[in-house]
Write a protein that holds these residues in place. Sequence first.
Motif, PDB file in Angstrom:
ATOM      1  N   GLU A  78      59.755  32.166 -67.237  1.00 18.98           N
ATOM      2  CA  GLU A  78      59.059  31.072 -66.585  1.00 18.98           C
ATOM      3  C   GLU A  78      59.964  30.312 -65.623  1.00 18.98           C
ATOM      4  O   GLU A  78      59.564  29.978 -64.512  1.00 18.98           O
ATOM      5  N   ASP A 228      56.909  37.330 -61.073  1.00 19.72           N
ATOM      6  CA  ASP A 228      57.608  36.517 -62.075  1.00 19.72           C
ATOM      7  C   ASP A 228      59.005  36.124 -61.620  1.00 19.72           C
ATOM      8  O   ASP A 228      59.589  35.180 -62.169  1.00 19.72           O
ATOM      9  N   LYS A 234      57.027  29.379 -58.518  1.00 17.43           N
ATOM     10  CA  LYS A 234      56.422  28.905 -59.770  1.00 17.43           C
ATOM     11  C   LYS A 234      56.688  27.427 -59.989  1.00 17.43           C
ATOM     12  O   LYS A 234      55.840  26.715 -60.512  1.00 17.43           O
ATOM     13  N   THR A 270      52.351  29.431 -52.050  1.00 17.15           N
ATOM     14  CA  THR A 270      51.686  29.383 -53.347  1.00 17.15           C
ATOM     15  C   THR A 270      50.500  28.451 -53.308  1.00 17.15           C
ATOM     16  O   THR A 270      49.407  28.763 -53.792  1.00 17.15           O
ATOM     17  N   GLU A 275      49.894  33.601 -53.795  1.00 20.66           N
ATOM     18  CA  GLU A 275      50.691  33.812 -55.003  1.00 20.66           C
ATOM     19  C   GLU A 275      51.054  35.271 -55.195  1.00 20.66           C
ATOM     20  O   GLU A 275      52.067  35.594 -55.820  1.00 20.66           O
TER      21      GLU A 275
END
Length: 394
Positions: A78, A228, A234, A270, A275
């Motif tokens: 994350e 990721d 993110k 994003t 994304e």
Amino acid sequence: MTGRESGCVVPADPLNAVTGLSKKGAGSRSWILMDSSGQETVLDVDKYEIMHRVQIHARDLRILDPLLSYPSTILGRERAIVLNLEHIKAIITADEVLLRDPLDDNVVPIVEDLRRRLKQVNVNRDENGDGNLLVQHDVETAEEDDSPFEFRALEVALEAICSYLSARTIELETAVYPALDMLTSKISSRNLDRVRKLKSQMTRLTARVQKVRDELEQLLDDDDDMADLYLSRKLAGASPLSGSGAASWFLASPTIGSKISRASRASIATVRGDEDDVEELEMLLEAYFMQIDGTFNKLTTLREYTDNTEDYINIQLDNHRNQLIQLELFLSSGTVCLSIYSLVAGIFGMNIPYTWNDNHGFMFKWVVIFTGGFCALLFMLIISYARHKGLVGS
């Protein structure tokens, strides 16, 4: 920086951050931290402090344990990228990178390269003036040194591991080819043992290269895994702001603008719905995938050359073995014929009274001539039959 709960944090001089470490700090708990501004800090903390700092699980940190043997892995979490590539064991976040065992001979060049690139980017940014104007300029012109921090750190690690494995492959090539040529010219126990050791090294190196290659290929085949790795994106997606307001806030924020340039564009992408755009990372990974694939092809070619040489050696040995079998056939045939001659001589040499050769002195030479001729004819017949059947060469 100040000390934390379970370890000490020592500020480092950028010029001697690595070389100034003591041997005690070079243990399994030694880390060096480099942030996006180029500041370096030597950390001597336990795994719980690292887990709390970068917010990863213990199973991810276990991958970086030098006492445990884990294959090459690139994991996107994350808020961090867990990187285990041979001797390169690092944790990359959106604004800092933690590198394990900075005193290792193979890790020191990586620290120096990372330091050089970060300083170069910061100098370029300072030369362009104000940070807010730079962010706006980056959005329009997309400069080269504008990629997110995590990609710059990842690129340094990939370049280092690809160069390292390529250098090991070249060293192996310079040793294997002369050894195989020497073995071809002269088959001996010493040459065979030398080739055996080099082949073992080649097998281990091929497995290491293939694991790195497979890891990059797996990332390239999965867009979700590549997504990721966009840590800055993110972080931007986790912002409470949304829509065009978020985009303008990122453009106007002096804090964000001073730390990230290309990352801000990724954040805007994003918010605007891009994304799934992983083109930038895909080009980065593909470049190093081609490089590691070239190294793998070199090892494959080297392995094929080794196998061909082994086949050639086996053919030579089979040829020598066939020649020995032919020689054995000649000797065995000659032994059989001489045995017949010895049998006749033994019969006539017995001390048994007989009268059939009385007054026939010429019988001795005819028996010798006839027996010798018969044995020679028998030998020729055996050899002719063997050649007819293909047992011996003509």
